[in-house]
Design an enzyme around this catalytic site. Structure first.
Site, PDB file in Angstrom:
ATOM      1  N   GLU A  53      -6.291  10.751   2.393  1.00 29.72           N
ATOM      2  CA  GLU A  53      -4.923  11.015   2.068  1.00 29.72           C
ATOM      3  C   GLU A  53      -4.882  11.947   0.924  1.00 29.72           C
ATOM      4  O   GLU A  53      -5.625  11.927  -0.028  1.00 29.72           O
ATOM      5  CB  GLU A  53      -4.301   9.564   1.615  1.00 29.72           C
TER       6      GLU A  53
ATOM      7  N   LYS B 260       2.759   7.967   7.832  1.00 30.03           N
ATOM      8  CA  LYS B 260       2.542   6.826   7.273  1.00 30.03           C
ATOM      9  C   LYS B 260       3.549   5.701   7.400  1.00 30.03           C
ATOM     10  O   LYS B 260       4.702   6.007   7.088  1.00 30.03           O
ATOM     11  CB  LYS B 260       2.096   6.925   5.730  1.00 30.03           C
TER      12      LYS B 260
ATOM     13  N   CYS C 275      -3.917   4.433   3.845  1.00 31.07           N
ATOM     14  CA  CYS C 275      -4.034   3.568   2.433  1.00 31.07           C
ATOM     15  C   CYS C 275      -3.464   2.355   2.782  1.00 31.07           C
ATOM     16  O   CYS C 275      -4.215   1.498   3.441  1.00 31.07           O
ATOM     17  CB  CYS C 275      -3.320   4.343   1.474  1.00 31.07           C
TER      18      CYS C 275
END
Length: 264
Positions: free
Chosen positions: A40, A106, A142
């Site tokens: 990321e 995301k 994440c």
């Protein structure tokens, strides 16, 4: 299929980050990898402005990544930032290379441990999968790793391996949580977990920016039965792993949690 996880430490400068990406992609290709995964925020590290560098997935930064992937004939997965609504961006994973062209925004934003990603980032809405080298991959970023439903949704879409690109925030117990969550998501979904994080700047003598999730390292490959096959420490490095869809099939025969799961 051979994959490589490139644990890098990105900075503010986009060109410098592209140079690191190209060098690591070349190393991955030389090591026999068909795919190289970057963390990321490979485009620019957190703790810097993101709005001024956000661009579409056909913009100049992404196009350069696409060119690297094409020239090396390797699939590249890397974190970038794309335009969102007014004053915000999207935290995007670009996946590009031979036979692959997709992106994932995301879904779960990091509003935790005093950090409010939603202040500057718009969430995505949908899972994204792709197939390369006979392996089907799901994408996650994440904080997504804390939410089993995304990994189960990917498994239901036929995923053999889930890629998790991260810039994990440091703090007490955070490395342990990262390691535990990677193993847990492998067991939840009986998929490989390819957990690729930003390296820890402290290992290079650079103090972490206050409040910014700049990475702790510990990229790892986890088997569908939760075994850590290989793991890096906090410093930058390149990790290789060989994936086999037959291993996933065997794991699901031994541990049929997907088939046995009840809906409530």
């Amino acid at each position: 299929m051979r994959v490589a996880l490139a644990q890098i430490i990105s900075g503010r400068d986009l060109a410098a980050n592209l140079s690191i990406l190209e060098q690591q992609a070349q190393r991955a290709k030389a090591g026999g990898a068909d795919m190289v995964v970057f963390p990321e925020a490979s485009m620019r590290a957190f703790g810097n402005s993101l709005l001024d560098i956000a661009e579409p997935v056909d913009g100049p930064w992404a196009s350069r990544v696409r060119s690297v992937a094409a020239s090396l004939e390797i699939v590249v997965v890397a974190g970038m930032f794309t335009p969102g609504s007014a004053g915000k961006v999207r935290n995007t994973l670009l996946a590009t290379g031979p036979g692959v062209e997709t992106s994932y925004d995301k879904v779960h934003l990091f509003d935790a441990f005093g950090f409010l990603e939603s202040d500057t980032v718009d969430p995505g809405t949908d899972p994204v999968t792709f197939t390369a080298g006979g392996i089907t991959f799901g994408l996650a970023t994440c904080y997504d790793i804390r939410f089993p439903a995304l990994f189960l949704a990917n498994a239901e879409r036929g995923v053999d391996a889930n890629i998790v690109c991260a810039s994990w925030a440091s703090g007490p117990g955070k490395v342990d949580q990262w390691q535990l969550l990677a193993r847990a998501r492998a067991l939840d979904s009986t998929t490989y977990i390819l957990a690729c994080g930003q390296g820890d700047p402290v290992t290079q003598g650079v103090p972490a920016k206050d409040g910014a999730p700049t990475g702790v390292g510990h990229s790892a490959v986890v088997s569908p039965l939760g075994e850590v096959l290989d793991e890096l420490d906090g410093a930058p490095g390149l990790l290789f792993a060989d994936l086999d869809a037959a291993v996933v099939k065997e794991a699901r025969q031994k541990l049929p949690v997907l088939a046995n799961r009840r809906q409530f």
